[in-house]
Design an enzyme around this catalytic site. Sequence first.
Site, PDB file in Angstrom:
ATOM      1  N   HIS A 105       0.848  -1.187   0.000  1.00  0.00           N
ATOM      2  CA  HIS A 105       0.000   0.000   0.000  1.00  0.00           C
ATOM      3  C   HIS A 105       0.887   1.241   0.000  1.00  0.00           C
ATOM      4  O   HIS A 105       2.077   1.170   0.340  1.00  0.00           O
ATOM      5  CB  HIS A 105      -0.903  -0.001   1.226  1.00  0.00           C
ATOM      6  CG  HIS A 105      -1.947  -1.076   1.208  1.00  0.00           C
ATOM      7  ND1 HIS A 105      -3.016  -1.104   2.085  1.00  0.00           N
ATOM      8  CD2 HIS A 105      -2.089  -2.176   0.419  1.00  0.00           C
ATOM      9  CE1 HIS A 105      -3.771  -2.164   1.837  1.00  0.00           C
ATOM     10  NE2 HIS A 105      -3.230  -2.835   0.827  1.00  0.00           N
ATOM     11  N   GLU A 107       1.183   3.772   1.994  1.00  0.00           N
ATOM     12  CA  GLU A 107       1.829   4.070   3.271  1.00  0.00           C
ATOM     13  C   GLU A 107       2.983   3.114   3.548  1.00  0.00           C
ATOM     14  O   GLU A 107       4.056   3.535   4.026  1.00  0.00           O
ATOM     15  CB  GLU A 107       0.813   3.978   4.414  1.00  0.00           C
ATOM     16  CG  GLU A 107      -0.391   4.884   4.262  1.00  0.00           C
ATOM     17  CD  GLU A 107      -1.580   4.219   3.606  1.00  0.00           C
ATOM     18  OE1 GLU A 107      -2.719   4.518   3.991  1.00  0.00           O
ATOM     19  OE2 GLU A 107      -1.365   3.382   2.691  1.00  0.00           O
ATOM     20  N   CYS A 135      -5.595   1.674   6.131  1.00  0.00           N
ATOM     21  CA  CYS A 135      -6.278   0.444   6.513  1.00  0.00           C
ATOM     22  C   CYS A 135      -5.688  -0.032   7.845  1.00  0.00           C
ATOM     23  O   CYS A 135      -4.663   0.488   8.315  1.00  0.00           O
ATOM     24  CB  CYS A 135      -6.106  -0.608   5.426  1.00  0.00           C
ATOM     25  SG  CYS A 135      -4.427  -1.297   5.337  1.00  0.00           S
ATOM     26  N   CYS A 138      -1.877  -0.777   7.614  1.00  0.00           N
ATOM     27  CA  CYS A 138      -1.036   0.416   7.503  1.00  0.00           C
ATOM     28  C   CYS A 138      -1.053   1.228   8.791  1.00  0.00           C
ATOM     29  O   CYS A 138      -0.013   1.745   9.223  1.00  0.00           O
ATOM     30  CB  CYS A 138      -1.493   1.273   6.332  1.00  0.00           C
ATOM     31  SG  CYS A 138      -1.229   0.501   4.714  1.00  0.00           S
TER      32      CYS A 138
END
Length: 213
Positions: A105, A107, A135, A138
């Site tokens: 992701h 991040e 999420c 993360c």
Amino acid sequence: MTKGVGDSMSACCHGLAHLRGNDRRQALAMLLGGGLAGAALGAPRQAWAGATQMAPLPGDEHFMRIAIAEAARADFPFGAVIVRDGNVLSTGRNLGRTTNDPTAHGEMVAIRRFVAVRPAAELKGTTLYTSGEPCPMCMSAILWCGIGRVVFAASIEELATKLGQIMLTSRRVADAAPLAAIAITSGVLAAEALALFPKRAGDKRSGKMSRRL
């Protein structure tokens, strides 16, 4: 165990000497139970950290636009940037398909790029901007890194109208983590971030995506 508590326990144990069988076992159980309860009540409580809601700051839109620019180049439209004292230290975008890594992701990529060239300890106190609310994976990584502030554009609820989400907000994850305190700012340029998701009929990626890679 302190001297006073130790002396009291010793005296009570001597008092059990005349008891036998079940009476002695029951009295000992009560003594131990009382001692454990007293220790629990007397122990200092761990400070509860969790999340603090923070209003947007003047420079937030500038850095969020950098995150959104990263998102525009991503496999899925998510981008992130790590900032300290007005300086961009790392950027990342979703590379789930490119790297065949569902954990890539925006991040996570920004954090991995940061620690590839800097000590991880330098993440403490930084601000992470992300085009979509982190999420649970993360957000947990952000907390473990000691990042001091998260600023996101679109919320999980808003993102869920575009693609699959784990419906657990960053605030709930942070509030479950007494190990770290973090400030959260939400909704900065949310409309611009959501505009990156395809809308045109016939687009091969149009409609609600099945999940966030």
